[in-house]
Design a protein around this motif. Sequence first.
Motif, PDB file in Angstrom:
ATOM      1  N   MET A  19      36.938   3.053  25.056  1.00 53.54           N
ATOM      2  CA  MET A  19      37.641   3.957  23.772  1.00 53.54           C
ATOM      3  C   MET A  19      37.004   3.353  22.499  1.00 53.54           C
ATOM      4  O   MET A  19      36.594   4.020  21.580  1.00 53.54           O
ATOM      5  N   LEU A  20      36.761   2.067  22.595  1.00 53.26           N
ATOM      6  CA  LEU A  20      36.310   1.581  21.098  1.00 53.26           C
ATOM      7  C   LEU A  20      35.040   1.659  21.090  1.00 53.26           C
ATOM      8  O   LEU A  20      34.547   2.143  19.821  1.00 53.26           O
ATOM      9  N   VAL A  21      34.186   1.606  21.964  1.00 54.70           N
ATOM     10  CA  VAL A  21      32.727   1.812  21.553  1.00 54.70           C
ATOM     11  C   VAL A  21      32.457   3.424  21.491  1.00 54.70           C
ATOM     12  O   VAL A  21      31.698   3.664  20.789  1.00 54.70           O
ATOM     13  N   THR A  22      33.196   4.383  22.302  1.00 48.85           N
ATOM     14  CA  THR A  22      33.068   5.689  21.844  1.00 48.85           C
ATOM     15  C   THR A  22      33.445   6.175  20.441  1.00 48.85           C
ATOM     16  O   THR A  22      32.647   6.827  19.884  1.00 48.85           O
ATOM     17  N   TYR A  23      34.389   5.485  20.053  1.00 49.31           N
ATOM     18  CA  TYR A  23      35.047   5.603  18.508  1.00 49.31           C
ATOM     19  C   TYR A  23      33.820   5.077  17.586  1.00 49.31           C
ATOM     20  O   TYR A  23      33.532   5.754  16.750  1.00 49.31           O
ATOM     21  N   ARG A  24      33.263   3.919  18.005  1.00 53.84           N
ATOM     22  CA  ARG A  24      32.447   3.425  16.828  1.00 53.84           C
ATOM     23  C   ARG A  24      30.998   4.200  17.007  1.00 53.84           C
ATOM     24  O   ARG A  24      30.278   4.349  16.140  1.00 53.84           O
ATOM     25  N   LEU A  25      30.626   4.807  18.326  1.00 53.74           N
ATOM     26  CA  LEU A  25      29.438   5.544  18.492  1.00 53.74           C
ATOM     27  C   LEU A  25      29.633   6.740  17.789  1.00 53.74           C
ATOM     28  O   LEU A  25      28.524   7.646  17.379  1.00 53.74           O
ATOM     29  N   GLY A  26      30.798   7.174  17.550  1.00 50.45           N
ATOM     30  CA  GLY A  26      31.304   8.680  16.818  1.00 50.45           C
ATOM     31  C   GLY A  26      30.793   8.502  15.383  1.00 50.45           C
ATOM     32  O   GLY A  26      30.544   9.565  14.850  1.00 50.45           O
ATOM     33  N   GLU A  27      30.625   7.254  14.750  1.00 50.60           N
ATOM     34  CA  GLU A  27      30.024   7.273  13.428  1.00 50.60           C
ATOM     35  C   GLU A  27      28.264   7.383  13.298  1.00 50.60           C
ATOM     36  O   GLU A  27      27.815   7.451  12.245  1.00 50.60           O
ATOM     37  N   GLY A  28      27.781   7.446  14.828  1.00 52.17           N
ATOM     38  CA  GLY A  28      26.426   7.551  14.502  1.00 52.17           C
ATOM     39  C   GLY A  28      25.637   6.482  15.378  1.00 52.17           C
ATOM     40  O   GLY A  28      26.448   5.778  16.075  1.00 52.17           O
ATOM     41  N   ALA A  29      24.259   7.109  15.897  1.00 50.71           N
ATOM     42  CA  ALA A  29      23.450   6.065  16.855  1.00 50.71           C
ATOM     43  C   ALA A  29      23.543   4.696  16.306  1.00 50.71           C
ATOM     44  O   ALA A  29      23.684   4.505  14.793  1.00 50.71           O
ATOM     45  N   MET A  30      23.463   3.878  17.153  1.00 48.44           N
ATOM     46  CA  MET A  30      23.529   2.262  16.720  1.00 48.44           C
ATOM     47  C   MET A  30      22.880   1.443  17.579  1.00 48.44           C
ATOM     48  O   MET A  30      22.675   1.672  18.941  1.00 48.44           O
ATOM     49  N   ARG A  31      22.256   0.388  17.037  1.00 49.69           N
ATOM     50  CA  ARG A  31      21.521  -0.624  17.821  1.00 49.69           C
ATOM     51  C   ARG A  31      22.455  -1.351  18.445  1.00 49.69           C
ATOM     52  O   ARG A  31      23.783  -1.556  17.970  1.00 49.69           O
ATOM     53  N   PHE A  32      22.417  -2.239  19.547  1.00 51.23           N
ATOM     54  CA  PHE A  32      23.245  -3.026  20.296  1.00 51.23           C
ATOM     55  C   PHE A  32      23.941  -3.994  19.125  1.00 51.23           C
ATOM     56  O   PHE A  32      25.092  -4.323  19.463  1.00 51.23           O
ATOM     57  N   SER A  33      23.195  -4.742  18.566  1.00 52.03           N
ATOM     58  CA  SER A  33      23.726  -5.756  17.597  1.00 52.03           C
ATOM     59  C   SER A  33      24.673  -5.237  16.709  1.00 52.03           C
ATOM     60  O   SER A  33      25.911  -5.735  16.374  1.00 52.03           O
ATOM     61  N   ASP A  34      24.460  -3.920  16.072  1.00 59.41           N
ATOM     62  CA  ASP A  34      25.511  -3.598  15.166  1.00 59.41           C
ATOM     63  C   ASP A  34      26.675  -3.156  15.811  1.00 59.41           C
ATOM     64  O   ASP A  34      27.715  -3.218  15.221  1.00 59.41           O
ATOM     65  N   LEU A  35      26.282  -2.333  17.188  1.00 65.55           N
ATOM     66  CA  LEU A  35      27.638  -1.855  17.912  1.00 65.55           C
ATOM     67  C   LEU A  35      28.436  -3.343  18.204  1.00 65.55           C
ATOM     68  O   LEU A  35      29.805  -3.155  17.882  1.00 65.55           O
ATOM     69  N   LYS A  36      27.935  -4.140  18.553  1.00 61.83           N
ATOM     70  CA  LYS A  36      28.734  -5.396  18.779  1.00 61.83           C
ATOM     71  C   LYS A  36      29.403  -5.821  17.902  1.00 61.83           C
ATOM     72  O   LYS A  36      30.722  -6.402  17.649  1.00 61.83           O
ATOM     73  N   ARG A  37      28.789  -6.028  16.520  1.00 60.77           N
ATOM     74  CA  ARG A  37      29.174  -6.305  15.393  1.00 60.77           C
ATOM     75  C   ARG A  37      30.707  -5.541  15.087  1.00 60.77           C
ATOM     76  O   ARG A  37      31.585  -6.136  14.543  1.00 60.77           O
ATOM     77  N   CYS A  38      30.511  -4.058  15.046  1.00 58.40           N
ATOM     78  CA  CYS A  38      31.587  -3.251  14.558  1.00 58.40           C
ATOM     79  C   CYS A  38      32.432  -3.151  15.726  1.00 58.40           C
ATOM     80  O   CYS A  38      33.773  -2.726  15.326  1.00 58.40           O
ATOM     81  N   ALA A  39      32.222  -3.534  16.824  1.00 59.63           N
ATOM     82  CA  ALA A  39      33.320  -3.376  17.863  1.00 59.63           C
ATOM     83  C   ALA A  39      33.938  -4.520  18.545  1.00 59.63           C
ATOM     84  O   ALA A  39      34.551  -4.921  19.559  1.00 59.63           O
ATOM     85  N   ALA A  40      33.941  -5.619  17.618  1.00 58.99           N
ATOM     86  CA  ALA A  40      34.533  -7.149  17.760  1.00 58.99           C
ATOM     87  C   ALA A  40      35.777  -6.807  18.115  1.00 58.99           C
ATOM     88  O   ALA A  40      36.459  -5.971  17.480  1.00 58.99           O
ATOM     89  N   PRO A  41      36.286  -7.589  19.213  1.00 54.69           N
ATOM     90  CA  PRO A  41      35.847  -8.810  19.678  1.00 54.69           C
ATOM     91  C   PRO A  41      35.288  -8.676  21.060  1.00 54.69           C
ATOM     92  O   PRO A  41      35.319  -9.557  21.793  1.00 54.69           O
ATOM     93  N   ILE A  42      34.528  -7.558  21.434  1.00 54.36           N
ATOM     94  CA  ILE A  42      34.013  -7.289  22.678  1.00 54.36           C
ATOM     95  C   ILE A  42      32.711  -8.457  22.727  1.00 54.36           C
ATOM     96  O   ILE A  42      32.218  -8.681  22.179  1.00 54.36           O
ATOM     97  N   SER A  43      32.751  -8.939  24.049  1.00 54.13           N
ATOM     98  CA  SER A  43      31.404  -9.774  24.199  1.00 54.13           C
ATOM     99  C   SER A  43      30.219  -8.949  24.490  1.00 54.13           C
ATOM    100  O   SER A  43      30.391  -7.821  24.944  1.00 54.13           O
ATOM    101  N   SER A  44      29.248  -9.655  24.410  1.00 55.87           N
ATOM    102  CA  SER A  44      28.120  -9.157  24.892  1.00 55.87           C
ATOM    103  C   SER A  44      27.938  -8.577  26.146  1.00 55.87           C
ATOM    104  O   SER A  44      27.383  -7.408  26.467  1.00 55.87           O
ATOM    105  N   LYS A  45      28.414  -9.550  27.094  1.00 56.50           N
ATOM    106  CA  LYS A  45      28.544  -9.004  28.442  1.00 56.50           C
ATOM    107  C   LYS A  45      29.398  -7.616  28.566  1.00 56.50           C
ATOM    108  O   LYS A  45      28.969  -6.780  29.522  1.00 56.50           O
ATOM    109  N   MET A  46      30.601  -7.674  28.088  1.00 56.20           N
ATOM    110  CA  MET A  46      31.345  -6.575  28.204  1.00 56.20           C
ATOM    111  C   MET A  46      31.055  -5.401  27.537  1.00 56.20           C
ATOM    112  O   MET A  46      31.098  -4.202  28.124  1.00 56.20           O
ATOM    113  N   LEU A  47      30.165  -5.525  26.361  1.00 57.87           N
ATOM    114  CA  LEU A  47      29.545  -4.487  25.880  1.00 57.87           C
ATOM    115  C   LEU A  47      28.312  -3.916  26.668  1.00 57.87           C
ATOM    116  O   LEU A  47      28.250  -2.582  26.934  1.00 57.87           O
ATOM    117  N   THR A  48      27.598  -4.560  27.124  1.00 54.44           N
ATOM    118  CA  THR A  48      26.631  -4.120  28.046  1.00 54.44           C
ATOM    119  C   THR A  48      27.124  -3.464  29.456  1.00 54.44           C
ATOM    120  O   THR A  48      26.669  -2.485  29.701  1.00 54.44           O
TER     121      THR A  48
END
Length: 112
Positions: A19-48
Amino acid sequence: MNPQTALEILELVGNKWTMLVTYRLGEGAMRFSDLKRCAAPISSKMLTQTLRELERFGMVSREVLPTMPPSVEYRLTDLGRSFLGTVSGICDWIGDNHEALEEARRRETIAA
C-alpha cells in the motif's frame, strides 16, 4: 478463481508495504533510492521484495535507465493505477480517523 491465487493476491494487496509503495508511486515514476527515502521506514530488502511482487503481478513496471552508473526507475502500470484508487481511499480514511483510532488504542491500553 484458483483459491491459491486469490490468497496470494490478497496477501499482496493487504500488505502495508504494498500500500505504501503503491501510494508513493502514485506521485510518479521513481528511482529505487528516492522511493526508499519517501517510503521510510521500509528496509532495502523489503522494498526490493515488494517491488518484485508488484512487478510479478503486473502492477509495477521496472525500467533500466541508460545512465552511468545504470539506475532503475519504477512506475505504476495501468493495473497498479487502478489499485491506487483503493489505496488512496484507505489512506484518506486513516487520515480522517487516526485520532479516534489512537484514542481507542490508548483507552484499551489503560483498561488492560
